[in-house]
Structures are given as C-alpha cells and as structure tokens.
Design a protein around this motif. Structure first.
Motif, PDB file in Angstrom:
ATOM      1  N   GLY A  62       0.833  -1.105   0.035  1.00  0.00           N
ATOM      2  CA  GLY A  62      -0.113  -0.101  -0.084  1.00  0.00           C
ATOM      3  C   GLY A  62       0.841   1.323  -0.038  1.00  0.00           C
ATOM      4  O   GLY A  62       0.352   2.345   0.033  1.00  0.00           O
ATOM      5  N   THR A  63       2.194   1.096   0.082  1.00  0.00           N
ATOM      6  CA  THR A  63       3.072   2.358   0.143  1.00  0.00           C
ATOM      7  C   THR A  63       3.274   2.791  -1.257  1.00  0.00           C
ATOM      8  O   THR A  63       3.355   1.791  -2.396  1.00  0.00           O
ATOM      9  N   LEU A  64       3.386   4.285  -1.493  1.00  0.00           N
ATOM     10  CA  LEU A  64       3.671   4.624  -2.807  1.00  0.00           C
ATOM     11  C   LEU A  64       4.908   5.520  -3.026  1.00  0.00           C
ATOM     12  O   LEU A  64       4.913   6.264  -1.903  1.00  0.00           O
ATOM     13  N   PRO A  65       5.851   5.849  -3.868  1.00  0.00           N
ATOM     14  CA  PRO A  65       6.893   6.639  -3.822  1.00  0.00           C
ATOM     15  C   PRO A  65       6.361   8.065  -4.226  1.00  0.00           C
ATOM     16  O   PRO A  65       5.468   8.142  -4.884  1.00  0.00           O
ATOM     17  N   VAL A  66       7.189   8.853  -3.397  1.00  0.00           N
ATOM     18  CA  VAL A  66       6.774  10.436  -3.877  1.00  0.00           C
ATOM     19  C   VAL A  66       8.251  11.060  -4.160  1.00  0.00           C
ATOM     20  O   VAL A  66       9.163  10.952  -3.246  1.00  0.00           O
ATOM     21  N   MET A  67       8.503  11.764  -5.364  1.00  0.00           N
ATOM     22  CA  MET A  67       9.616  12.190  -5.607  1.00  0.00           C
ATOM     23  C   MET A  67      10.163  13.314  -5.132  1.00  0.00           C
ATOM     24  O   MET A  67       9.651  14.309  -4.509  1.00  0.00           O
ATOM     25  N   ASN A  68      11.499  12.900  -4.647  1.00  0.00           N
ATOM     26  CA  ASN A  68      12.164  14.153  -3.895  1.00  0.00           C
ATOM     27  C   ASN A  68      12.611  15.493  -4.734  1.00  0.00           C
ATOM     28  O   ASN A  68      13.636  15.221  -5.846  1.00  0.00           O
ATOM     29  N   LYS A  69      11.821  16.687  -4.719  1.00  0.00           N
ATOM     30  CA  LYS A  69      12.387  17.749  -5.459  1.00  0.00           C
ATOM     31  C   LYS A  69      14.060  17.993  -5.407  1.00  0.00           C
ATOM     32  O   LYS A  69      14.554  18.414  -6.435  1.00  0.00           O
ATOM     33  N   GLY A  70      14.456  17.894  -4.166  1.00  0.00           N
ATOM     34  CA  GLY A  70      15.908  18.015  -4.085  1.00  0.00           C
ATOM     35  C   GLY A  70      16.918  17.399  -4.941  1.00  0.00           C
ATOM     36  O   GLY A  70      18.070  17.745  -5.285  1.00  0.00           O
ATOM     37  N   ALA A  71      16.520  16.061  -5.165  1.00  0.00           N
ATOM     38  CA  ALA A  71      17.264  15.160  -5.758  1.00  0.00           C
ATOM     39  C   ALA A  71      17.118  15.631  -7.349  1.00  0.00           C
ATOM     40  O   ALA A  71      18.250  15.518  -8.141  1.00  0.00           O
ATOM     41  N   VAL A  72      16.248  15.992  -7.867  1.00  0.00           N
ATOM     42  CA  VAL A  72      15.729  16.530  -9.353  1.00  0.00           C
ATOM     43  C   VAL A  72      16.802  17.855  -9.325  1.00  0.00           C
ATOM     44  O   VAL A  72      17.426  17.645 -10.434  1.00  0.00           O
ATOM     45  N   GLU A  73      16.832  18.602  -8.501  1.00  0.00           N
ATOM     46  CA  GLU A  73      17.432  19.851  -8.710  1.00  0.00           C
ATOM     47  C   GLU A  73      19.090  19.642  -8.743  1.00  0.00           C
ATOM     48  O   GLU A  73      19.811  20.255  -9.445  1.00  0.00           O
ATOM     49  N   ARG A  74      19.382  18.721  -8.028  1.00  0.00           N
ATOM     50  CA  ARG A  74      20.734  18.179  -7.803  1.00  0.00           C
ATOM     51  C   ARG A  74      21.112  17.591  -9.314  1.00  0.00           C
ATOM     52  O   ARG A  74      22.394  17.713  -9.652  1.00  0.00           O
ATOM     53  N   ALA A  75      20.372  16.695  -9.704  1.00  0.00           N
ATOM     54  CA  ALA A  75      20.637  16.164 -11.017  1.00  0.00           C
ATOM     55  C   ALA A  75      20.547  17.358 -12.220  1.00  0.00           C
ATOM     56  O   ALA A  75      21.501  17.292 -13.044  1.00  0.00           O
ATOM     57  N   ILE A  76      19.790  18.330 -11.965  1.00  0.00           N
ATOM     58  CA  ILE A  76      19.831  19.274 -13.103  1.00  0.00           C
ATOM     59  C   ILE A  76      21.318  20.338 -12.848  1.00  0.00           C
ATOM     60  O   ILE A  76      21.922  20.533 -13.858  1.00  0.00           O
ATOM     61  N   GLU A  77      21.578  20.509 -11.802  1.00  0.00           N
ATOM     62  CA  GLU A  77      22.813  21.195 -11.240  1.00  0.00           C
ATOM     63  C   GLU A  77      23.961  20.361 -12.157  1.00  0.00           C
ATOM     64  O   GLU A  77      24.898  20.944 -12.732  1.00  0.00           O
ATOM     65  N   PHE A  78      23.993  19.341 -11.880  1.00  0.00           N
ATOM     66  CA  PHE A  78      25.217  18.475 -12.485  1.00  0.00           C
ATOM     67  C   PHE A  78      25.249  18.581 -14.019  1.00  0.00           C
ATOM     68  O   PHE A  78      26.157  18.720 -14.579  1.00  0.00           O
ATOM     69  N   GLY A  79      23.854  18.302 -14.562  1.00  0.00           N
ATOM     70  CA  GLY A  79      23.862  18.416 -16.039  1.00  0.00           C
ATOM     71  C   GLY A  79      24.374  19.782 -16.649  1.00  0.00           C
ATOM     72  O   GLY A  79      25.088  19.852 -17.510  1.00  0.00           O
ATOM     73  N   LEU A  80      24.011  20.950 -15.687  1.00  0.00           N
ATOM     74  CA  LEU A  80      24.576  22.091 -16.158  1.00  0.00           C
ATOM     75  C   LEU A  80      25.851  22.156 -16.137  1.00  0.00           C
ATOM     76  O   LEU A  80      26.804  22.948 -16.997  1.00  0.00           O
ATOM     77  N   ALA A  81      26.709  21.709 -15.055  1.00  0.00           N
ATOM     78  CA  ALA A  81      27.949  21.607 -14.957  1.00  0.00           C
ATOM     79  C   ALA A  81      28.749  20.871 -16.121  1.00  0.00           C
ATOM     80  O   ALA A  81      30.061  21.552 -16.042  1.00  0.00           O
ATOM     81  N   VAL A  82      28.297  20.222 -16.636  1.00  0.00           N
ATOM     82  CA  VAL A  82      28.996  19.212 -17.726  1.00  0.00           C
ATOM     83  C   VAL A  82      28.589  19.364 -19.001  1.00  0.00           C
ATOM     84  O   VAL A  82      28.757  18.638 -19.884  1.00  0.00           O
ATOM     85  N   GLY A  83      27.667  20.631 -19.101  1.00  0.00           N
ATOM     86  CA  GLY A  83      27.053  20.860 -20.725  1.00  0.00           C
ATOM     87  C   GLY A  83      26.325  19.694 -21.107  1.00  0.00           C
ATOM     88  O   GLY A  83      26.179  19.608 -22.453  1.00  0.00           O
ATOM     89  N   SER A  84      25.698  19.314 -20.389  1.00  0.00           N
ATOM     90  CA  SER A  84      24.319  18.211 -20.727  1.00  0.00           C
ATOM     91  C   SER A  84      23.132  18.986 -21.132  1.00  0.00           C
ATOM     92  O   SER A  84      23.014  19.997 -20.759  1.00  0.00           O
ATOM     93  N   HIS A  85      22.387  17.840 -21.725  1.00  0.00           N
ATOM     94  CA  HIS A  85      21.013  18.400 -22.042  1.00  0.00           C
ATOM     95  C   HIS A  85      19.969  18.043 -20.830  1.00  0.00           C
ATOM     96  O   HIS A  85      20.171  16.646 -20.649  1.00  0.00           O
ATOM     97  N   ILE A  86      19.238  18.680 -20.430  1.00  0.00           N
ATOM     98  CA  ILE A  86      18.351  18.259 -19.201  1.00  0.00           C
ATOM     99  C   ILE A  86      17.020  18.117 -20.047  1.00  0.00           C
ATOM    100  O   ILE A  86      16.420  18.912 -20.599  1.00  0.00           O
TER     101      ILE A  86
END
Length: 499
Positions: A62-86
């Motif tokens: 009965g449990t469901l996952p809920v996305m952590n916004k902070g984790a997404v923002e850290r992924a975005i930061e990494f992508g920007l740091a290495v010139g990736s497409h988000i």
C-alpha cells in the motif's frame, strides 16, 4: 615541468603489450539531500541498522513513492556543470532483479529516457616525466546521468552462518553517471574520476566520501588489438579509492592480455578488487539490460522539468571550477596548469584568491601553495582546511620576499615557525630570528671584498673561464653573511668586481 598542451595522445601510450585498452565508467554519486529519493526517511550515515528505513523503504503493501524535488535539482545542477541536455520529460522504470537487500524485488531507476543526457568531463593529463612531460587536455564523453534509488546492504561479518539485512541505505538518492568507453589507460581513468569527484563536491550535490560509499566507481575494462572490434568487458565494482582504482585497472588489463595471449576467451563478468592481494576476482557473470526486464513504473508519472526551472537552478549555482580556472588565467596571469591545480577544490581556490588579492603577487602565492604548503599537507594526509597558516599570513610572507626583506630560504624558516606557532606574525618572526637580508650595499661590499681577498684561486679560475668558480665565491659570501645577503645583489656586485 614543460606545461605545453597537445591535442593527441603520444602513440607509445596507446598500446600495452600490443593491445589497446578501452575503459568506460559508471559512477554512483549519492545526492546530498536530507531525505531519501521517494520517502521522508533520513539519509545520514552510520545509524544503527534499520533505524532509517520507513514503510516506503521497506516496501510494505500500500505504500507509494513520492519524488524528492531536491534530488531532481541536484541532477539538473550536474547536467549544467558538464554541458549536458536536461530532458524536459524523463521516465522512471522498474529494474527487476532479486537480492535479499532489495525488498521490493526491483529498483526504481531510469532507463530509456534519463534526466541528464550527453555532456563531457574535461581535465588535464600529465604524460611523461620531468622536463619532458606534457599536459594533454582530455575530454571524456558522457552518455547519461540518471536518478535512481540505492538498495540496502547485506551484512555477513557479524552473523556466523547467516546474513543480516540493513535497509538504512534503501531508497538513498543516487545519480548514476555513465561514460562512453573513451579512456585508454588507468592513469586517464583515475584523472577522469578525480575530475568528476571534484565537480560533484564543488557544486555540493555529493559529499564525495568514498569510504562511506557516497562516491562509488565501477570501471568497465576491455582490451583489443588496434583497429579490432571492442573486446569483451569486465566490470570492476565499487572502487572506493583512487589508489585502488589504478591498481585494480592495471591488474585487470594485465590479466585480460595474458588470457588472450594464452588463447582463452574473456567472459563478460562483474569482478571485485582485493586491495590485500592486488588482484581482481570474478563475482558473477555480467547482466545485460534485457536481463533486468525494465518497464515504466506505474506509480510515478513522467518527470517534467520546465526551462524556467533549469534557468532558476543555473542562476543559483556557484562558479564552476573550469570557469574559475579560466578567470585565474585571465585575471592573475596564471598558466593553465597552475590555474587547474589551484581549483582542485573550492577551499584551495578561496585560499589562493584571498592571499593573492592581499599581496598582489598571484604567481608567487600559487607557487607557495602548490609547493611548500601542499608538501606539508600531503605529509600530514590533510587538506587545506588543516593549514595553520592563514591567507593573510601567506600574503605577508610573499610580500617580504618580494620587497627583499627576506630570501626564499629565510621564508621557509618563517613558514616552519608559523606552522608550529600559527599565532605569530611574519614580521615579528623575521625580527626575532634575525632573518632580514643584508640589502645595505656598503655592508655587502665589505663582505664581497673580504671573500675575494681570501679566495684568489677562485678569482683566477673564474677569470680563466671556469664559471663554476663563481658559484664557490657566491657560497662563501652567503656563508660570510650568515645567509642574510640578498642573492641578486651578491651576484650583481660580484660580477661587477670580477669584470
């Protein structure tokens, strides 16, 4: 060291016993969120087993996952740091496999559409030794970086004949960073890993603690004859130090070449490195993507990232190390090599910039940080935060060298004293130890005249063309001045007297 930069790797380094080495990396960076990727359970390291696992992490019905916004923002930061497409739209999938510490029977990850796509890691690699060495700019292409949850941990040591399961790590947010097979040797692979480690810690998305498992590297290693198809790879799992990384890859390369030379085929496998023996050993045959039966997770909608969100994250990011290095070259006149070395961490860069601005001698400040200070910190196995000398003290020391108050040798004595008693001041130590250079031309001329009178043989040899005799005379003058004579003035006055 010759700091020339070249674009192509020397041909001699491409082959090992007639084989080309091919290496790709998969790195799991634990994201610096306070809670897990799909639950509110904490992520702190070192807690008692199973005290940081909530109902979602335990996969209770009965449990469901809920996305952590902070984790997404850290992924975005990494992508920007290495010139990736988000990716504006990315999808979570279930990666199915059985393991005792995976309570759901699958891991939530990303497969077909990752959040970060492409990009590159750039770094300098030193080839050769001594004066013949060159700095080569390298670039390793990234395939992707995707978000996923960590599994738990199986504990074998504390349970005789049994295995304990600790689910504290279950659900910890990870960013898995995957490269193309662009590396051609262990030194290049370690340089890549160090640069990646610097980036994720610099922007603050990961603490980089390899011993605690926050930054875990897997190296895919294969060998082939030049021009042949890619060889069968073996994946070395969970390399937890740069030293072990180099040793493991070097052993694996030698082992694969020996196997092929003996006529045996390489089987795709996952292997572990034993630092006690310096050897790798097979753990299991390597799975392919099809073995995991990926399919979209029905409990998580697609992750949608608008351009406004990306730009907001970009605006809040700190200055990147490569950007700062370029600024150090432009603003302080440093070489590419020095600027790269001084931006190995935010703390070193801040220390350098504070000292350089205080004394206006950036090159000298950089030399002291990369030389004496780094040497002492390396001996103590410490970083710049443990340096007892403040940037202001280093700036004052460099200023006293520059204005001729003390020599470089005397400056080292001051540095020794400051290292032991950091509360002292540079000027007070110079006075207390009597380290001021003799800059009085009349006093110095008397010493030079005395030395010339006492060493007629050296004078005669120099005038006969033996330039080494000059060094002997300089040494005598420095001895006569108790090391306090200004070396530049000594040389100028001595040459004038001998002319």
């Amino acid at each position: 060291m010759n700091t020339a930069v070249q674009d192509k790797k020397p041909a001699a380094q491409l082959l090992v016993q007639g084989y080309e080495v091919v290496i790709g990396f998969e790195t799991h960076a634990q994201l610096s969120t306070q809670s897990k990727i799909f639950s509110r359970a904490p992520t702190a390291f070192g807690a008692e087993p199973n005290t940081q696992a909530c109902a979602v992490d335990l996969a209770l019905p009965g449990t469901l996952p809920v996305m952590n916004k902070g984790a997404v923002e850290r992924a975005i930061e990494f992508g920007l740091a290495v010139g990736s497409h988000i990716a504006e739209r990315s999808v979570f999938a279930r990666k199915n496999y059985f393991y005792p510490d995976l309570p759901k029977g699958y891991q939530i990850s990303q497969f077909e559409i990752p959040v970060v796509q492409g990009g590159a890691i750039e770094f300098y690699l030193e080839n050769g030794k001594g004066t013949g060495s060159v700095l080569e700019k390298k670039s390793v292409r990234l395939v992707r970086a995707h978000l996923e949850e960590d599994a738990g941990k199986s504990l074998h040591e504390d349970f005789i004949g049994q295995t304990g399961i600790d689910l504290n790590r279950a659900g910890t947010p990870l960013l898995e960073i995957v490269t193309e097979p662009d590396m051609r040797g262990s030194s290049e692979a370690v340089a890549y890993a160090k640069e990646l480690h610097k980036i994720v810690t610099w922007i603050g998305i990961c603490d980089g603690n390899m011993q605690e498992g926050s930054f875990r590297c897997d190296a895919n290693v294969s060998v082939r004859k030049p021009g042949a198809e890619l060889g069968t790879r073996r994946e070395i799992k969970n390399l937890n130090s740069f030293k072990n990384m180099q040793q493991a890859i070097d052993f694996e390369i030698r082992w694969q070449i020996e196997e092929l030379e003996d006529g045996r085929a390489i089987q795709q496998a996952t292997v572990l490195f034993n630092p006690d023996t310096g050897e790798t050993r097979a753990m299991r045959t390597k799975e392919d993507a099809a073995d995991y039966r990926y399919f979209p997770d029905p409990d998580l909608p697609p992750l949608m990232i608008g351009r406004d969100w990306v730009e907001r994250v970009r605006a809040e990011m700190t200055e990147l190390p490569r950007v700062m290095a370029q600024r150090f070259v432009a603003d302080y006149g440093l070489s590419d090599y020095d600027a790269t070395a001084l931006t190995q961490s935010r703390e070193v860069a801040a220390y350098f910039e504070a000292a350089a601005q205080a004394c206006g001698q950036p090159k000298l400040v950089g030399n002291w940080i990369m030389g004496e200070i780094s040497r002492r910190l390396n001996l103590a196995e410490a970083d710049i935060s443990a340096c007892p000398i403040t940037p202001a003290q280093l700036a004052q020391l460099v200023s006293r060298i520059q204005d001729g108050t003390i020599s470089n040798n005397a400056a080292r004595q001051v540095l020794d004293a400051l290292w032991s008693e950091p509360q002292g001041t540079v000027d007070a130590l110079i006075e207390a130890k009597g380290l001021k250079q003799i800059n009085d031309s009349d006093a110095l001329e008397k010493i030079v005249d005395a030395v010339l009178a006492a060493n007629p043989k050296n004078v005669e040899q120099y005038r006969a063309g033996n330039t080494k005799a000059l060094n002997a005379l300089v040494g005598q003058i420095m001895k006569g001045s108790q090391g306090k004579a200004n070396p530049q003035q000594v040389n100028a006055l001595l040459l004038q007297k001998l002319a």
